[in-house]
Write a protein that holds these residues in place. Structure first.
Motif, short mmCIF file in Angstrom:
data_model
loop_
_atom_site.label_atom_id
_atom_site.label_comp_id
_atom_site.label_asym_id
_atom_site.label_seq_id
_atom_site.Cartn_x
_atom_site.Cartn_y
_atom_site.Cartn_z
N LEU A 144 -67.16 14.61 -33.34
CA LEU A 144 -68.80 14.85 -33.26
C LEU A 144 -69.11 14.05 -34.46
CD1 LEU A 144 -70.48 16.67 -31.83
CD2 LEU A 144 -70.49 18.13 -33.68
N SER A 145 -68.37 14.29 -35.55
CA SER A 145 -68.96 13.61 -36.96
C SER A 145 -68.93 12.01 -36.97
CB SER A 145 -68.21 14.10 -38.06
OG SER A 145 -66.94 13.54 -38.15
N ASN A 146 -68.01 11.38 -36.17
CA ASN A 146 -67.71 9.92 -36.06
C ASN A 146 -68.56 9.15 -35.19
OD1 ASN A 146 -65.53 10.17 -37.86
ND2 ASN A 146 -63.94 9.89 -36.38
N LEU A 147 -68.99 10.22 -33.86
CA LEU A 147 -69.71 9.30 -32.98
C LEU A 147 -71.35 9.60 -32.96
CD1 LEU A 147 -67.56 9.89 -29.55
CD2 LEU A 147 -67.64 7.91 -31.49
N MET A 148 -71.79 10.72 -33.68
CA MET A 148 -73.16 11.07 -33.66
C MET A 148 -73.78 10.23 -34.93
SD MET A 148 -75.01 13.16 -31.95
CE MET A 148 -76.39 14.07 -31.72
N PRO A 194 -67.51 20.23 -44.05
CA PRO A 194 -66.15 19.41 -44.27
C PRO A 194 -65.99 18.22 -43.64
CG PRO A 194 -66.05 21.51 -42.89
CD PRO A 194 -67.28 21.41 -43.51
N ALA A 195 -66.82 17.81 -42.60
CA ALA A 195 -66.85 16.74 -41.69
C ALA A 195 -67.44 15.28 -42.57
CB ALA A 195 -67.71 16.88 -40.62
N LYS A 196 -68.03 15.85 -43.87
CA LYS A 196 -68.61 14.72 -44.74
C LYS A 196 -67.25 14.17 -45.91
CE LYS A 196 -73.26 16.64 -44.51
NZ LYS A 196 -73.78 15.35 -43.59
N PRO A 212 -64.11 12.36 -47.00
CA PRO A 212 -63.76 11.03 -46.86
C PRO A 212 -62.60 10.81 -45.60
CG PRO A 212 -63.31 11.32 -49.15
CD PRO A 212 -63.74 12.78 -48.24
N ALA A 213 -62.86 9.68 -44.73
CA ALA A 213 -62.29 9.86 -43.44
C ALA A 213 -60.84 9.88 -43.26
CB ALA A 213 -62.44 8.18 -42.88
N ARG A 214 -60.13 9.49 -44.62
CA ARG A 214 -58.79 9.66 -44.54
C ARG A 214 -58.17 11.34 -44.63
NH1 ARG A 214 -60.04 7.00 -48.91
NH2 ARG A 214 -59.35 7.92 -51.18
N TYR A 215 -59.40 12.19 -45.27
CA TYR A 215 -58.95 13.40 -45.34
C TYR A 215 -59.81 14.38 -44.53
CZ TYR A 215 -57.62 11.57 -50.07
OH TYR A 215 -57.04 10.85 -51.26
N LYS A 216 -60.56 13.74 -43.70
CA LYS A 216 -61.48 14.63 -42.89
C LYS A 216 -60.97 15.38 -41.99
CE LYS A 216 -65.10 12.38 -40.96
NZ LYS A 216 -65.93 11.50 -40.28
N ALA A 217 -59.91 14.97 -41.02
CA ALA A 217 -59.30 15.96 -40.27
C ALA A 217 -58.62 17.14 -40.78
CB ALA A 217 -58.13 15.19 -39.24
N ARG A 218 -57.98 17.12 -42.16
CA ARG A 218 -57.31 18.01 -42.75
C ARG A 218 -58.28 19.03 -43.37
NH1 ARG A 218 -52.88 13.77 -44.96
NH2 ARG A 218 -51.10 14.25 -43.32
N TYR A 219 -59.36 18.50 -44.01
CA TYR A 219 -60.33 19.46 -44.35
C TYR A 219 -60.91 20.19 -43.54
CZ TYR A 219 -61.61 17.45 -49.24
OH TYR A 219 -61.79 17.18 -50.49
N LEU A 220 -61.19 19.66 -42.32
CA LEU A 220 -61.66 20.56 -41.18
C LEU A 220 -60.59 21.39 -40.66
CD1 LEU A 220 -63.39 17.51 -39.11
CD2 LEU A 220 -64.41 19.93 -39.83
N GLY A 221 -59.40 21.10 -40.53
CA GLY A 221 -58.19 21.96 -40.29
C GLY A 221 -58.30 23.45 -41.31
N VAL A 222 -58.28 23.02 -42.55
CA VAL A 222 -58.14 24.19 -43.35
C VAL A 222 -59.62 25.00 -43.42
CG1 VAL A 222 -58.16 24.66 -45.95
CG2 VAL A 222 -56.77 22.81 -45.11
N THR A 223 -60.54 24.23 -43.07
CA THR A 223 -61.84 24.98 -42.93
C THR A 223 -61.76 25.95 -41.79
OG1 THR A 223 -63.19 23.39 -43.98
CG2 THR A 223 -64.34 24.89 -42.82
N HIS A 224 -61.34 25.59 -40.71
CA HIS A 224 -61.22 26.57 -39.44
C HIS A 224 -60.15 27.61 -39.65
CE1 HIS A 224 -64.10 24.49 -36.70
NE2 HIS A 224 -63.85 23.58 -37.09
N ALA A 225 -59.13 27.23 -40.28
CA ALA A 225 -58.08 28.08 -40.64
C ALA A 225 -58.44 29.17 -41.41
CB ALA A 225 -56.86 27.58 -41.19
#
Length: 425
Positions: A133-137, A337-339, A341-354
């Motif tokens: 969502l954050s990459n394409l919007m 968390p989608a803001k 940096p790209a190399r950390y984004k997925a892990r930031y989001l994973g920790v947030t949802h967890a």
């Protein structure tokens, strides 16, 4: 006028790429059949299981969900969002459909293992969906996009129980077969219609550079604003959950008709689904710290009303303030968390949802304990927690941009780059 039109709801909808529309459709479809967490306890008791086993099964599912979001962040980081969504849903379908079979076995551990794995894989898609969502919007509609995601989730959550009521009249097992079917359909949609957005490339140092090998999780621990954001999310989720735990207990204790709570739930769902995107179109013009801080403060006003009186009118008015606070703060909180940096984004989001899953899992227990000890005083505590979450959100929502490495002067030796170059863990 043209500027306002270009930032409004219709402009955001028109700017939404086709893959995002497919993604949101898949999210709504999957949520439509998300029956495990809602009906697992009732199903097991209906089949003759003990309340203890039913409760432990729900705990196993919730624990799996918490770890699943972290796993989803790792998979998204390494293989990209499309593979993560498709794989997690393809595995989730059979795991969920096996619940009726494992529930019929004499031993308890196959059921526990099945629901724990189901929770693990079912929730793994969430960080991947947020990354896509954050990459394409388009950047200007990022917060609006996360509002759309919330609407998709709420739409599925609102329609799901109605469908479940129909399925139960035929056969309780159909709940889990339908849940598995929607997951498999979501997997097929992901593999066929979602774009193959690659995972971020590994950063390679230039010759002679020293690479900082801190992991993404170590970076999070050093990110003080993100930690404040997580603390706000944790407290806010515990407070939010009391809408579904302590509020019905209050209504019963005040000898109000149970239909009052049903009316509050239906009204809240309708308002969220129909009004959130429009309200978000105004909220995005505010500074994000103001939006999330004020949204949490509005929560507190709703709880204050529930604390001071038992009037049905105040219950409804407090619920309206509660929903308004959600619509003011929710999209910006989801987008934060989608803001990263790209190399950390997925892990930031994973920790947030967890963390959200963890706080949502313990919140019902805390709510019941607090109600038993404090009675109506729980709303004063919730109000104070909401204000604390508002302060933390105000300071934690801001994202510091990574500084660009400065070019060394020609007459001076190059500065060490060990602090400027980081390798993704």
């Amino acid at each position: 006028m043209n500027d306002k039109a270009s930032d409004g709801v219709l402009a955001a909808i028109r700017a939404t790429p086709l893959p995002i529309r497919y993604l949101l459709g898949g999210v709504a479809l999957n949520q439509l059949g998300a029956f495990v967490q809602t009906f697992l306890v009732l199903y097991l008791v209906y089949r003759g299981g003990s309340a203890e086993v039913a409760g432990l099964s729900l705990v196993a599912y919730s624990a799996g969900s918490v770890f699943g979001t972290v796993l989803g962040g790792e998979l998204t980081h390494r293989f990209g969002p499309r593979v993560t969504i498709g794989l997690s849903m393809a595995v989730s379908g059979p795991m969920v459909a096996l619940v009726p079979w494992t529930a019929g076995l004499d031993a308890v551990w196959p059921l526990m293992l099945d629901v724990a794995l189901a929770g693990l894989v079912t929730q793994a898609y969430r960080p991947a969906a947020a990354v896509l969502l954050s990459n394409l919007m388009p950047e200007k509609f990022q917060v609006m996009a996360f509002s759309m995601m919330r609407i998709a989730l709420n739409t599925g959550a609102a329609l799901g129980p109605l469908l479940a009521a129909v399925l139960i009249t035929v056969d309780w097992d159909l709940l889990f077969y339908f849940d598995g079917l929607t997951a498999v359909l979501y997997a097929a949609l992901a593999f066929t219609l979602l774009p193959n957005v690659p995972a971020p490339a590994e950063e390679k140092p230039e010759p002679g550079e020293v690479v900082d090998r801190r992991s993404a999780y170590a970076v999070m621990l050093r990110d003080s604003r993100f930690l404040m954001f997580l603390a706000s999310l944790f407290l806010g989720t515990i407070v939010y959950t009391q809408f579904f735990v302590a509020l019905p207990l209050k209504i019963v204790a005040d000898h109000q008709p149970v239909g009052l709570y049903s009316a509050v739930l239906v009204t809240s769902s309708v308002v969220l689904i129909t009004c959130e995107l429009k309200i978000t179109s105004y909220i995005v013009k505010w500074p994000p710290p103001l939006a999330v801080g004020l949204g949490h403060a509005v929560f507190a006003l709703g709880f204050l009303g529930w604390w001071l009186t038992s009037s049905p009118v105040v219950v409804v008015a407090g619920s309206a303030l509660f929903v308004l606070g959600l619509m003011m703060s929710g999209p910006s909180m989801f987008a934060r968390p989608a803001k990263a940096p790209a190399r950390y984004k997925a892990r930031y989001l994973g920790v947030t949802h967890a963390l959200a899953g963890l706080s949502g899992s313990i919140a019902p227990l805390l709510g019941v304990l607090a109600w038993n000890r404090l009675g109506g005083g729980i709303w004063a505590v919730c109000g104070l927690l909401a204000l604390a979450a508002a302060v933390l959100a105000y300071f934690g929502i801001t994202v510091h941009a990574e500084p660009e490495p400065a070019a060394p002067a020609e007459a001076e030796p190059a500065a060490p780059v060990s602090e400027m170059v980081e390798e993704k863990a």
